[in-house]
Design a protein around this motif. Sequence first.
Motif, PDB file in Angstrom:
ATOM      1  N   LEU A 352       0.966  -1.338   0.042  1.00 18.38           N
ATOM      2  CA  LEU A 352       0.104  -0.068  -0.200  1.00 18.38           C
ATOM      3  C   LEU A 352       0.706   1.253   0.062  1.00 18.38           C
ATOM      4  O   LEU A 352       0.598   2.141  -0.665  1.00 18.38           O
ATOM      5  CB  LEU A 352      -1.005  -0.173   1.026  1.00 18.38           C
ATOM      6  CG  LEU A 352      -2.021  -1.053   1.032  1.00 18.38           C
ATOM      7  CD1 LEU A 352      -2.844  -0.919   2.231  1.00 18.38           C
ATOM      8  CD2 LEU A 352      -2.817  -1.120  -0.013  1.00 18.38           C
ATOM      9  N   PHE A 353       2.080   1.203   0.855  1.00 15.71           N
ATOM     10  CA  PHE A 353       3.061   2.325   0.971  1.00 15.71           C
ATOM     11  C   PHE A 353       3.548   2.891  -0.333  1.00 15.71           C
ATOM     12  O   PHE A 353       3.630   3.716  -0.714  1.00 15.71           O
ATOM     13  CB  PHE A 353       3.766   2.186   2.169  1.00 15.71           C
ATOM     14  CG  PHE A 353       3.362   2.413   3.428  1.00 15.71           C
ATOM     15  CD1 PHE A 353       2.709   3.604   3.677  1.00 15.71           C
ATOM     16  CD2 PHE A 353       3.641   1.562   4.172  1.00 15.71           C
ATOM     17  CE1 PHE A 353       2.014   3.633   4.969  1.00 15.71           C
ATOM     18  CE2 PHE A 353       2.909   1.625   5.474  1.00 15.71           C
ATOM     19  CZ  PHE A 353       2.242   2.488   5.930  1.00 15.71           C
ATOM     20  N   GLU A 354       3.926   1.401  -1.138  1.00 16.39           N
ATOM     21  CA  GLU A 354       4.446   1.616  -2.205  1.00 16.39           C
ATOM     22  C   GLU A 354       3.500   2.205  -3.473  1.00 16.39           C
ATOM     23  O   GLU A 354       3.931   3.018  -4.478  1.00 16.39           O
ATOM     24  CB  GLU A 354       5.300   0.248  -2.792  1.00 16.39           C
ATOM     25  CG  GLU A 354       6.370  -0.272  -2.023  1.00 16.39           C
ATOM     26  CD  GLU A 354       6.873  -1.662  -2.424  1.00 16.39           C
ATOM     27  OE1 GLU A 354       6.269  -2.064  -3.282  1.00 16.39           O
ATOM     28  OE2 GLU A 354       7.980  -1.884  -2.045  1.00 16.39           O
ATOM     29  N   GLY A 355       2.281   1.620  -3.354  1.00 16.40           N
ATOM     30  CA  GLY A 355       1.359   2.312  -4.268  1.00 16.40           C
ATOM     31  C   GLY A 355       1.092   3.727  -3.941  1.00 16.40           C
ATOM     32  O   GLY A 355       0.750   4.603  -4.835  1.00 16.40           O
ATOM     33  N   VAL A 356       1.051   4.256  -2.786  1.00 15.24           N
ATOM     34  CA  VAL A 356       0.743   5.817  -2.398  1.00 15.24           C
ATOM     35  C   VAL A 356       1.908   6.492  -3.191  1.00 15.24           C
ATOM     36  O   VAL A 356       1.788   7.629  -3.604  1.00 15.24           O
ATOM     37  CB  VAL A 356       0.652   5.827  -1.057  1.00 15.24           C
ATOM     38  CG1 VAL A 356       0.831   7.444  -0.773  1.00 15.24           C
ATOM     39  CG2 VAL A 356      -0.494   5.275  -0.188  1.00 15.24           C
ATOM     40  N   VAL A 357       3.480   6.129  -2.980  1.00 14.43           N
ATOM     41  CA  VAL A 357       4.518   6.424  -3.603  1.00 14.43           C
ATOM     42  C   VAL A 357       4.186   6.534  -4.990  1.00 14.43           C
ATOM     43  O   VAL A 357       4.543   7.921  -5.550  1.00 14.43           O
ATOM     44  CB  VAL A 357       5.758   5.650  -3.105  1.00 14.43           C
ATOM     45  CG1 VAL A 357       6.962   6.367  -3.968  1.00 14.43           C
ATOM     46  CG2 VAL A 357       5.905   6.084  -1.633  1.00 14.43           C
ATOM     47  N   LYS A 358       3.937   5.819  -5.525  1.00 16.25           N
ATOM     48  CA  LYS A 358       3.521   5.563  -6.987  1.00 16.25           C
ATOM     49  C   LYS A 358       2.471   6.601  -7.415  1.00 16.25           C
ATOM     50  O   LYS A 358       2.843   7.418  -8.476  1.00 16.25           O
ATOM     51  CB  LYS A 358       3.362   4.263  -7.690  1.00 16.25           C
ATOM     52  CG  LYS A 358       3.409   3.925  -9.018  1.00 16.25           C
ATOM     53  CD  LYS A 358       3.108   2.492  -9.539  1.00 16.25           C
ATOM     54  CE  LYS A 358       2.919   2.564 -11.036  1.00 16.25           C
ATOM     55  NZ  LYS A 358       2.683   1.004 -11.316  1.00 16.25           N
ATOM     56  N   TRP A 359       1.562   6.830  -6.436  1.00 13.82           N
ATOM     57  CA  TRP A 359       0.462   7.779  -6.896  1.00 13.82           C
ATOM     58  C   TRP A 359       0.937   9.068  -6.885  1.00 13.82           C
ATOM     59  O   TRP A 359       0.753   9.979  -7.611  1.00 13.82           O
ATOM     60  CB  TRP A 359      -0.666   7.356  -5.893  1.00 13.82           C
ATOM     61  CG  TRP A 359      -1.736   8.578  -5.924  1.00 13.82           C
ATOM     62  CD1 TRP A 359      -1.645   9.617  -5.123  1.00 13.82           C
ATOM     63  CD2 TRP A 359      -2.770   8.810  -6.571  1.00 13.82           C
ATOM     64  NE1 TRP A 359      -2.690  10.575  -5.072  1.00 13.82           N
ATOM     65  CE2 TRP A 359      -3.095  10.068  -6.388  1.00 13.82           C
ATOM     66  CE3 TRP A 359      -3.434   8.051  -7.749  1.00 13.82           C
ATOM     67  CZ2 TRP A 359      -4.494  10.476  -6.814  1.00 13.82           C
ATOM     68  CZ3 TRP A 359      -4.463   8.585  -8.402  1.00 13.82           C
ATOM     69  CH2 TRP A 359      -4.863   9.547  -7.806  1.00 13.82           C
ATOM     70  N   GLU A 360       1.990   9.280  -5.687  1.00 13.54           N
ATOM     71  CA  GLU A 360       2.294  10.530  -5.712  1.00 13.54           C
ATOM     72  C   GLU A 360       3.306  11.047  -6.596  1.00 13.54           C
ATOM     73  O   GLU A 360       3.290  12.040  -7.263  1.00 13.54           O
ATOM     74  CB  GLU A 360       3.047  11.039  -4.272  1.00 13.54           C
ATOM     75  CG  GLU A 360       2.246  10.913  -3.063  1.00 13.54           C
ATOM     76  CD  GLU A 360       1.209  12.021  -2.898  1.00 13.54           C
ATOM     77  OE1 GLU A 360       1.624  13.191  -3.479  1.00 13.54           O
ATOM     78  OE2 GLU A 360       0.191  11.962  -2.298  1.00 13.54           O
ATOM     79  N   THR A 361       4.070  10.117  -7.190  1.00 12.70           N
ATOM     80  CA  THR A 361       4.953  10.610  -8.648  1.00 12.70           C
ATOM     81  C   THR A 361       3.990  10.633  -9.387  1.00 12.70           C
ATOM     82  O   THR A 361       4.489  11.639 -10.287  1.00 12.70           O
ATOM     83  CB  THR A 361       5.969   9.062  -8.323  1.00 12.70           C
ATOM     84  OG1 THR A 361       6.659   8.973  -7.326  1.00 12.70           O
ATOM     85  CG2 THR A 361       6.955   9.709  -9.589  1.00 12.70           C
ATOM     86  N   THR A 362       3.378   9.751  -9.824  1.00 11.02           N
ATOM     87  CA  THR A 362       2.558   9.760 -11.014  1.00 11.02           C
ATOM     88  C   THR A 362       1.746  11.206 -11.199  1.00 11.02           C
ATOM     89  O   THR A 362       1.508  11.986 -12.286  1.00 11.02           O
ATOM     90  CB  THR A 362       1.713   8.611 -11.100  1.00 11.02           C
ATOM     91  OG1 THR A 362       2.387   7.493 -11.105  1.00 11.02           O
ATOM     92  CG2 THR A 362       0.955   8.672 -12.517  1.00 11.02           C
ATOM     93  N   TRP A 363       1.133  11.374  -9.873  1.00  8.31           N
ATOM     94  CA  TRP A 363       0.331  12.810  -9.722  1.00  8.31           C
ATOM     95  C   TRP A 363       1.344  14.184 -10.114  1.00  8.31           C
ATOM     96  O   TRP A 363       0.824  15.066 -10.662  1.00  8.31           O
ATOM     97  CB  TRP A 363      -0.142  12.902  -8.372  1.00  8.31           C
ATOM     98  CG  TRP A 363      -0.951  14.285  -7.838  1.00  8.31           C
ATOM     99  CD1 TRP A 363      -0.564  15.145  -7.212  1.00  8.31           C
ATOM    100  CD2 TRP A 363      -2.392  14.536  -8.198  1.00  8.31           C
ATOM    101  NE1 TRP A 363      -1.459  16.325  -7.577  1.00  8.31           N
ATOM    102  CE2 TRP A 363      -2.740  15.750  -8.062  1.00  8.31           C
ATOM    103  CE3 TRP A 363      -3.244  13.669  -8.986  1.00  8.31           C
ATOM    104  CZ2 TRP A 363      -4.063  16.433  -8.272  1.00  8.31           C
ATOM    105  CZ3 TRP A 363      -4.694  14.168  -9.211  1.00  8.31           C
ATOM    106  CH2 TRP A 363      -4.932  15.559  -8.981  1.00  8.31           C
TER     107      TRP A 363
END
Length: 564
Positions: A352-363
């Motif tokens: 989940l944390f890695e998904g959040v990091v990916k979300w923030e980067t993509t955002w």
Amino acid sequence: MNGDREALAASLVSSVNHALGELLDIWQQIGIKEEMQLERMQAVKQHIEDLLNEMIMEECQLKERIKHNIERRQKELKILRNELSLDPYLAEEGLSILQMEKELRLAIEAAVKEKNERLEELKELQQEDEKLCTELFATPYYIPSGSIPSRSQLEELKEHVRTHSEEKKQRLEVFLKLQNEIRQYNEEIGHAPDSTLEKEVLSDDEESFCLTNRNIEALKILVDQLQLKKESLISTREALKEKVQLLWNRLCWPVEKQEQCKMNIEGSITQEVTMWEEELLRLEELKKENLKGMIAEIRQELNTYWEKCFYSTEQRSAFLPYYDDDFTEDLLKQHDEEVIKMKLLYEKNKPLFEGVVKWETTWKQFIELEKKSTNPNRLVNRGGTLLKEERERSKIHRLLTKLGEDLKRSIEIWEREQSCNFSIKGLRFLDYMANQWEQHALKKERERLTKKPIKRHTGSNTPTPFKTRKLNTVTNVTVLRAASCTNLTNTGTCAATVSKTPIPVCKMLSKCTPPSPPQRMPLQENKQASKSDNQISYLNFTKELLKQTRNTDDVFNSTVNENT
């Protein structure tokens, strides 16, 4: 045969007649009277008859003895054959008594021979069976003592011995395998035999060990115990190594010394555990002398995990020992426990944390591309740059949408399982995502309203109203809070999701009217002031619109909660 007997009888009569003739001649030469010769002839006759009768009697006695022997042998043979479980003896028809006696004698000899062979074979098989049964702790094959085994009994006994031999062979293989494993475990963990069973197993005399099922099971249990002990020692050793490595890192121990220490620690697992314990005790003493530096380093590590877990300032401030300057063992322990807690939290929810990091980067990539799309210089299309940027923006938008859906699904599952919200920087992440989209939409709307020119009529002193706005739909607003509601376990909270399509908001705007059009200013007054007033009016209208939207969301959420 009959002719020979007649010839022999005729020869016997001739011999008697010849003898009588010679006797008569002798008597006459002697001068014995005729009366006396008759008497003597009578005596010769009587003597011959007595001799023949005696011979006949002897032969009759022989005949009776033979018959008696036949009867005795028949009884003996019957008993033998009964003992040997054989069928009754049947003699051939037409045999003389002498032949019968001979056949019976030979049959008895054969029966006695078979009896002795069976008894000898029985003795050997029973000895082997008893030995195997003693080793295997099994029941010997039972044959009544004093009885002669039948052929079927001997075959069953042979099969019994063969089965036990195979069983012994299999158990011996299992025993040797377990014995090797026990020796290997003892060598690896440095364990000395301390029970009678272990000593018997590891003795050089393998025959002394009784291969019973109980002993084999006991050996298997012993192997399992040694394996568990080995695993426990390995776990203890690895835990000690981790603690020592942690202290090495905190004490900034040179790598060369670390490697030298690792090379010196060798031997059985028990010996290695003892050596690592001694090293840990030595480092603990050094740690007490370097508490301040170690706490500073562990605080840096704690900060790293806080960043990875997206802890807010309030969450970080909740750990009061972080701000304590009294560097003690207890303070270091508290920091260690907090690091362990954060490490477990991160590892448990790492996807989940890695998904959040990916979300923030993509955002961030999405926002950068959005900024580029508003840059007027991008319209100068050199080398297809504009097309590439549009394709990249479309790609990032699709990726962001898919990533948001996947994260939403995973987080909703997590929240149902944990019965709590998945928070990032103190906010529920699903609300955080929705807020990002909302702020982005507001920003774009403000930019649109700011850049839109204000149309006004010239040559008239009266103000001209704005063109009537349609209030049944809101256009150009791409993100609003939707009514996607997820029932969380024991929480009943509703997750905010993103709607990409415009929705009717006639009712939302029923109480929200656009600002009055600004009064037309004289031409001689400052035009910039008029433009600023119009922008302020539109911004106030936008704020009122968003406020009304939030009020509508609150009403909707309360309605959903009442229904659920």
